[in-house]
Structures are given as structure tokens and as C-alpha cells.
Design an enzyme around this catalytic site. Sequence first.
Site, PDB file in Angstrom:
ATOM      1  N   HIS A  88      36.315  42.023  66.195  1.00 19.67           N
ATOM      2  CA  HIS A  88      35.375  43.087  65.803  1.00 19.67           C
ATOM      3  C   HIS A  88      35.086  43.008  64.305  1.00 19.67           C
ATOM      4  O   HIS A  88      35.774  42.306  63.563  1.00 19.67           O
ATOM      5  CB  HIS A  88      35.926  44.467  66.189  1.00 19.67           C
ATOM      6  CG  HIS A  88      37.285  44.775  65.611  1.00 19.67           C
ATOM      7  ND1 HIS A  88      38.435  44.192  66.087  1.00 19.67           N
ATOM      8  CD2 HIS A  88      37.679  45.599  64.603  1.00 19.67           C
ATOM      9  CE1 HIS A  88      39.478  44.632  65.398  1.00 19.67           C
ATOM     10  NE2 HIS A  88      39.038  45.492  64.479  1.00 19.67           N
ATOM     11  N   ASP A 106      43.008  42.631  65.275  1.00 19.79           N
ATOM     12  CA  ASP A 106      44.072  43.392  64.606  1.00 19.79           C
ATOM     13  C   ASP A 106      45.426  42.762  64.899  1.00 19.79           C
ATOM     14  O   ASP A 106      45.712  42.410  66.046  1.00 19.79           O
ATOM     15  CB  ASP A 106      44.070  44.847  65.097  1.00 19.79           C
ATOM     16  CG  ASP A 106      42.857  45.622  64.591  1.00 19.79           C
ATOM     17  OD1 ASP A 106      42.176  45.138  63.665  1.00 19.79           O
ATOM     18  OD2 ASP A 106      42.593  46.718  65.131  1.00 19.79           O
ATOM     19  N   LYS A 158      45.374  53.888  58.310  1.00 22.45           N
ATOM     20  CA  LYS A 158      44.474  53.313  57.304  1.00 22.45           C
ATOM     21  C   LYS A 158      43.227  54.182  57.262  1.00 22.45           C
ATOM     22  O   LYS A 158      42.667  54.502  58.309  1.00 22.45           O
ATOM     23  CB  LYS A 158      44.094  51.877  57.676  1.00 22.45           C
ATOM     24  CG  LYS A 158      43.199  51.197  56.638  1.00 22.45           C
ATOM     25  CD  LYS A 158      42.729  49.831  57.130  1.00 22.45           C
ATOM     26  CE  LYS A 158      41.965  49.082  56.048  1.00 22.45           C
ATOM     27  NZ  LYS A 158      41.250  47.904  56.573  1.00 22.45           N
ATOM     28  N   HIS A 167      37.423  40.022  62.723  1.00 19.89           N
ATOM     29  CA  HIS A 167      38.876  39.844  62.774  1.00 19.89           C
ATOM     30  C   HIS A 167      39.410  40.484  64.055  1.00 19.89           C
ATOM     31  O   HIS A 167      38.741  41.301  64.683  1.00 19.89           O
ATOM     32  CB  HIS A 167      39.550  40.498  61.559  1.00 19.89           C
ATOM     33  CG  HIS A 167      39.448  41.987  61.562  1.00 19.89           C
ATOM     34  ND1 HIS A 167      38.266  42.662  61.300  1.00 19.89           N
ATOM     35  CD2 HIS A 167      40.379  42.965  61.842  1.00 19.89           C
ATOM     36  CE1 HIS A 167      38.465  43.959  61.393  1.00 19.89           C
ATOM     37  NE2 HIS A 167      39.730  44.178  61.733  1.00 19.89           N
TER      38      HIS A 167
END
Length: 335
Positions: free
Chosen positions: A277, A223, A202, A221
Amino acid sequence: MEVERVQAIASLSLSSNTIPAEFIMPETEQPAATTFRGPIPEIPTVDFSDPDEQNLVRRVVEASKEWGFFQALNHGIPAEVIRRLQEVGTEFFRLPQEEKEFYAKPVDAKSIEGYGTKLQKDQNGKKSWADHLFHKIWPPSRINYQFWPKNSPTYREANEEYAKHVREVADKVFRSLSIGLGMEAHILKEAVGGEELEYMMKINYYPTCPRPDLALGVPPHTDLSSLTILVPNEVPGLQVLKDNHWIDAKYIPNALIIHIGDQIEIASNGYYKSVLHRTTVDKEKARMSWPVFLEPPPECVVGPIPQLLNDQNPPKYKSKMFKDYAYCKLNKLPQ
């Protein structure tokens, strides 16, 4: 329907020194109000060139238990390989808008691959100050070159070279984490997909923002991957939550940032923590980052590793196919 890209909104906003209301985070999430200003605890760093394997394992394990996060130094990826990866990614975001749209994620796509803006549903209707490009870089059988920009002639070469090196770093991390659970070195990686693991690149592009005190590049959020290995540019912005404080991750030249993701937390039955994070943005410079998410193949069932379980340590998570886990996570549904 034409999607509004943040890069275009940013160029309009700079002259007015305001941002659209949908980018203003609730007060409880605004970075100016919530970033920790006290003495910053030292985010762990791990020297991957340490010849003492026991010490290396101990450092990786401690960081992954306590923080779910660390910065890897002397990781073995040549600086030139990283420089080229950053160069071709930066070139993509400098292309004219209509050319970038050629790589846009199709509206009806099941996959997240492609150029895009919004990723997750947001309960408050708020938007992130970021655009992105997603595409797989490994294994070759899973790559869709439709989403690899062609306008930098060396884009493919730079990404293929990086893929080769980043897999070696990943194997070193998996090995240490597996040994840290008291298991053979190969078991943890096998539990989250083994050689079938998919490496999803990404590129995050966070344009300059006139009100970095109010907006976030990405809201808080964890991962959904097993592991995330990230290359940042020199503009700081990554923050991790530790002891209920949002702490800035200091930029260390040539370091890789390693995040423990949800699938390792699940496989280790909570021994390792998936790190919460978020990303702040900058008024003067665009921030960019290149995370690679190591995802189990869609049909792979991930659950707590059986040999870790006993009466004192019963399973804390459900076993489920990765594609079902990802669907629930992206749509904010209970797991």
C-alpha cells in the site's frame, strides 16, 4: 543537525506552487500517472457485529487472502473514543515547531519512537511528504512516556482508552484468522508474540501539498508488523495494490482499516497476504491517520507455524527474531 520537517516545507511550498525536487517521485510512482481510473473493485468490508461467527470468519479470511486488507464496520470502539484520539493527535501537530521537537526521536536511538520525518532508506534519494509521531501504547511495561505529548492534558487518557478497545478488535481478527487456517483460535496470535505483542501507535501527518500529482505521503510498502489497525481522518489517500492496479480505499466514516502485515504472512506460510500500500496527499487539506502496529517483542522468533507445514506445503519463509527482521526491512537488506 537540524532536521527539516515536511510541515515547515509545506507552508513555504504553498505560496510557490512547487515542491522541492527530492519529493518528486519517479514517473513510474507518481500518483497522477499510476492511480487506477477504471471501475474500482469493491474493497472488502466486514461487519464485526455479525452474530454468525462462521460468516464473520469467512469474510475476514477471504479478505485477508485476496487483498490482505479490509475495512471493519461496527467494530465496537465507541465513536467518542476515536474522536478523542484524533483530537489529541491533531492538537500535537498544531503545536509550535520547537515544542514538537521536544518529542523528537533521539539521533542515536535504536527504537523508532518519537517525532520524526524520515523512516526508511530510499534507494532513489526521494522523500515522503509526511511527518510522524511514534510511541507504544501497550503493554504498560513497554511504554516510554517521554514520547507522549503533554501539551494536550488529555493525550494520555485518550490513548490509554483507545488501547483498551483496540486490543479487543485485534483479538477478534486473530481469532478469525487462526480458525481460517484450520487451527484453534489462539494459535496464530501466540505464533506472533501472544500477550507480549507490542502495540505501536503512529500518527501520520501529511500536510497540504501544492503538487499532489507528483508526491507521495508514503511510498509503496508492506507493514513489518503482524497486523495493523488504522483510524483515518476524512481526507482520502490510502491506496492498495490489487492485480497490479493502485486502487483508492474509499473513506467510510467510523470504519477501521485492517492491514495484514509481514509477520502474519510468514506465520501463515503465505496463506494470508501482507498488503502492498501507499499514501497520496491532498492539495486542500492535511491528511492524518492513526495506525497501530501489532509487533512481536524484539526477541520473538516468527516463522511458519509448524502444524501448517507438510510435503505439499514446505516452509516458504525463514524463521527469525523480529528485531532482525525489522532491521533488514528498514535498511532494505535481504531477509
